[in-house]
Enzyme design. Sequence first.
Site, PDB file in Angstrom:
ATOM      1  N   GLY A 199       2.779   3.052   8.101  1.00  0.00           N
ATOM      2  CA  GLY A 199       1.601   2.218   8.265  1.00  0.00           C
ATOM      3  C   GLY A 199       1.052   1.774   6.936  1.00  0.00           C
ATOM      4  O   GLY A 199       1.396   2.331   5.899  1.00  0.00           O
ATOM      5  N   PRO A 200       0.180   0.771   6.975  1.00  0.00           N
ATOM      6  CA  PRO A 200      -0.403   0.248   5.736  1.00  0.00           C
ATOM      7  C   PRO A 200      -1.246   1.306   5.029  1.00  0.00           C
ATOM      8  O   PRO A 200      -1.674   2.276   5.676  1.00  0.00           O
ATOM      9  CB  PRO A 200      -1.274  -0.919   6.202  1.00  0.00           C
ATOM     10  CG  PRO A 200      -1.108  -1.042   7.658  1.00  0.00           C
ATOM     11  CD  PRO A 200      -0.309   0.089   8.171  1.00  0.00           C
ATOM     12  N   PRO A 201      -1.501   1.133   3.745  1.00  0.00           N
ATOM     13  CA  PRO A 201      -2.297   2.108   2.998  1.00  0.00           C
ATOM     14  C   PRO A 201      -3.695   2.245   3.588  1.00  0.00           C
ATOM     15  O   PRO A 201      -4.279   1.258   4.046  1.00  0.00           O
ATOM     16  CB  PRO A 201      -2.384   1.517   1.591  1.00  0.00           C
ATOM     17  CG  PRO A 201      -1.367   0.451   1.521  1.00  0.00           C
ATOM     18  CD  PRO A 201      -1.068   0.004   2.909  1.00  0.00           C
ATOM     19  N   GLY A 202      -4.205   3.456   3.601  1.00  0.00           N
ATOM     20  CA  GLY A 202      -5.582   3.671   4.002  1.00  0.00           C
ATOM     21  C   GLY A 202      -5.796   3.820   5.487  1.00  0.00           C
ATOM     22  O   GLY A 202      -6.930   3.872   5.951  1.00  0.00           O
ATOM     23  N   LYS A 205      -2.670   8.196   7.099  1.00  0.00           N
ATOM     24  CA  LYS A 205      -1.417   8.939   7.227  1.00  0.00           C
ATOM     25  C   LYS A 205      -1.535  10.326   6.601  1.00  0.00           C
ATOM     26  O   LYS A 205      -1.173  11.326   7.223  1.00  0.00           O
ATOM     27  CB  LYS A 205      -0.264   8.153   6.564  1.00  0.00           C
ATOM     28  CG  LYS A 205      -0.040   6.798   7.197  1.00  0.00           C
ATOM     29  CD  LYS A 205       1.107   6.067   6.545  1.00  0.00           C
ATOM     30  CE  LYS A 205       0.830   5.662   5.125  1.00  0.00           C
ATOM     31  NZ  LYS A 205      -0.292   4.720   4.997  1.00  0.00           N
ATOM     32  N   THR A 206      -2.059  10.363   5.382  1.00  0.00           N
ATOM     33  CA  THR A 206      -2.219  11.649   4.712  1.00  0.00           C
ATOM     34  C   THR A 206      -3.187  12.521   5.505  1.00  0.00           C
ATOM     35  O   THR A 206      -2.943  13.715   5.719  1.00  0.00           O
ATOM     36  CB  THR A 206      -2.752  11.431   3.287  1.00  0.00           C
ATOM     37  OG1 THR A 206      -1.909  10.482   2.632  1.00  0.00           O
ATOM     38  CG2 THR A 206      -2.763  12.712   2.506  1.00  0.00           C
ATOM     39  N   HIS A 421      -2.090 -18.044  19.776  1.00  0.00           N
ATOM     40  CA  HIS A 421      -0.656 -17.918  19.536  1.00  0.00           C
ATOM     41  C   HIS A 421      -0.089 -16.680  20.244  1.00  0.00           C
ATOM     42  O   HIS A 421       0.871 -16.775  21.016  1.00  0.00           O
ATOM     43  CB  HIS A 421      -0.427 -17.836  18.011  1.00  0.00           C
ATOM     44  CG  HIS A 421       0.994 -17.663  17.606  1.00  0.00           C
ATOM     45  ND1 HIS A 421       1.714 -18.664  16.990  1.00  0.00           N
ATOM     46  CD2 HIS A 421       1.831 -16.613  17.709  1.00  0.00           C
ATOM     47  CE1 HIS A 421       2.928 -18.237  16.743  1.00  0.00           C
ATOM     48  NE2 HIS A 421       3.032 -16.986  17.166  1.00  0.00           N
ATOM     49  N   GLU A 422      -0.713 -15.535  20.002  1.00  0.00           N
ATOM     50  CA  GLU A 422      -0.184 -14.296  20.591  1.00  0.00           C
ATOM     51  C   GLU A 422      -0.332 -14.306  22.111  1.00  0.00           C
ATOM     52  O   GLU A 422       0.549 -13.847  22.829  1.00  0.00           O
ATOM     53  CB  GLU A 422      -0.885 -13.069  19.999  1.00  0.00           C
ATOM     54  CG  GLU A 422      -0.679 -12.885  18.503  1.00  0.00           C
ATOM     55  CD  GLU A 422       0.786 -12.807  18.091  1.00  0.00           C
ATOM     56  OE1 GLU A 422       1.624 -12.387  18.919  1.00  0.00           O
ATOM     57  OE2 GLU A 422       1.101 -13.185  16.949  1.00  0.00           O
ATOM     58  N   ASP A 498       9.036 -16.891  14.648  1.00  0.00           N
ATOM     59  CA  ASP A 498       9.480 -17.156  16.026  1.00  0.00           C
ATOM     60  C   ASP A 498      10.555 -18.228  16.029  1.00  0.00           C
ATOM     61  O   ASP A 498      11.569 -18.117  16.722  1.00  0.00           O
ATOM     62  CB  ASP A 498       8.307 -17.665  16.876  1.00  0.00           C
ATOM     63  CG  ASP A 498       7.146 -16.682  16.902  1.00  0.00           C
ATOM     64  OD1 ASP A 498       7.405 -15.485  16.765  1.00  0.00           O
ATOM     65  OD2 ASP A 498       6.001 -17.142  17.051  1.00  0.00           O
TER      66      ASP A 498
END
Length: 603
Positions: A199-202, A205-206, A421-422, A498
């Site tokens: 996952g992205p930083p912050g 995860k830690t 879009h999504e 896409d």
Amino acid sequence: MATPKRNLSPTLWMVLFGLLMMLSVSLFSAGDEVVAIPYSQFQTYLDAGKVKQVVVNGETIRGTLNEPLPGGKTGFSTIAVPRELAGALSKQNVEYSATPSSGTFGTLLGWIVPPLLFVGVWMFMSRGSGGGMAGGLFSIGRSKAKLVSAETNIKVDFDDVAGVDEAKAELHEIVDFLKRPDEYGRLGAHIPRGILLVGPPGTGKTLLARAVAGESGVPFFSTNGAEFVEMFVGVGASRVRDLFEKARGSAPCIIFIDELDALGRARGASPMGGQDEKEQTLNQLLAEMDGFDRSVAIVVLAATNRPEILDPALLRAGRFDRQVLVDRPDKIGRVQILAIHLKKLTLSPDVKMEDIAALTPGFTGADLANLANEAAVLATRRGGDAIGMADFTGAVERIVAGLEKKSRILIPRERRIVAYHEMGHALVSLAIPGSDPIQKVSIIPRGIGALGYTMQRPTDDRFLMGKHELENKMAVLMGGRAAETLLGDDISTGASDDLAKATDIARGMVLRFGMDDGLGPVAWDTEQGQFLGQPGAFWQPRRFSDQTAHEIDQAVRARLAAALARAITILTANRAALDTGAALLLERESLGAEDMPAVTMSV
Ligand code: ADP
Ligand code: MG
Ligand code: ZN
């Protein structure tokens, strides 16, 4: 005969060499049965006939006397004084002696300084890579993993982590296993060895890894991938070995390797040196992960925000074969995270966490923790006695400015486009019978490049795909662009990925699968151009005429245009659903299958 130690590392050789040199110096200068006496005294003994024997070396005179000196020794050494001076001094009964001109001191210095320098430089280098002074010298091969005893140190549990419910759910199983490893072993079940938190930083995860240790109450060995990257070949590898050895000694336990990408970068990916060292370290890690017995309760958690650059060998079965996504929180997640970080603060009653969450799309857990602190700072600075909503909005503005620069936050107009879009992808997929079911639609930016995503879960593993299925897939891929078209203003760059995927499918249908009626059942193109999966290793001449090339281009284009037209038709028929769905998505940021608006089926 002594058995040679496995992998005697170069650093160990250097230590031995240095010790040897120091030893020889001390032997050399060791005074045995010799007493240093003034030259005048030597002259007196000489005149009295008491000197038995001498050895002269330059100005140094060593020898033995016939009778013992006051200390009981017969050996002596002295340094000669020039003869005339000595004569003159004796006449006046002056006691005289000399010191060596360049001297034993100089010789000693010559012996001691180089090894000292050598050791000094080396200590400096090993310190530069993180070890302490004394620690750096003799424990250069030791892992710097700190043993944190969970009982005393880790107070973090799952309640301190919010907004990442899926990740928590996956890790619950690990906690269960670590708490009662015997129970799992009873039926022969084993738990995944390695779990990769991606996952992205912050995003926490830690924090999650620590919470797993805190929840299960086991020792937590925490280290960072970068700590294994060393200048000396073999050091990183021996650190890995050491870390696992220690961990085995205190199983059940957790090993946490943060920033695994620093160590597990795909081999050969970096053009710079240090390859040998990294490769050895990585190989050691792989060997350790394969090596330990299934019944030993050690779980290796690792974190990365760049899973794509990891060496594929790391992700194989038995290693980090389970990946847990730790994503940016959606609005509800942000409310929960705020609840954790605002708990300790004095808030004024006008503060509504829902409102703050609405202001902070794209924020990670760390950003929110930072926000809470910034707001507290602002309130303190203005001398208030509680933190008000205005402080939060002020703090949000500040942080957003920083995040916008890093392009991690969408401006409102962009969010609307991304939502349509999504939703377009999702609704087209829902309207086509037999498509992979929609799992989740989100407008939370994920990773690099993707602004939102629509997750479909394939119903089963597929080896063969039918022509209709491929066409359906293309229509779903075109759903995003189709929705943007319906929105009317403009079309965006958001569909590039896409389009690339849809074009691949269309080209495959025409060129390789013989699915285009106009071009017939011919394999115009084969995949021979790939050598061991590396594109472009062999150059392959085109095997069709210019005329055919033109027809191929037209056929591919027609297939893509048809897919887009189909998506537009579907969405036009479901325009109301598209609008309500996009509005709901804008509000909640991520929607599950159960939140999807109803659509009319299309064939
Ligand atoms: P990562 O390791 O993913 O970069 P960290 O775990 O180091 O992120 O998070 C940094 C800090 O941000 C944490 O100590 C915590 O205060 C806060 N934080 C991040 N994610 C969360 C979350 N999901 N819930 C609560 N706090 C979080
Ligand atoms: Mg971290
Ligand atoms: Zn898309």
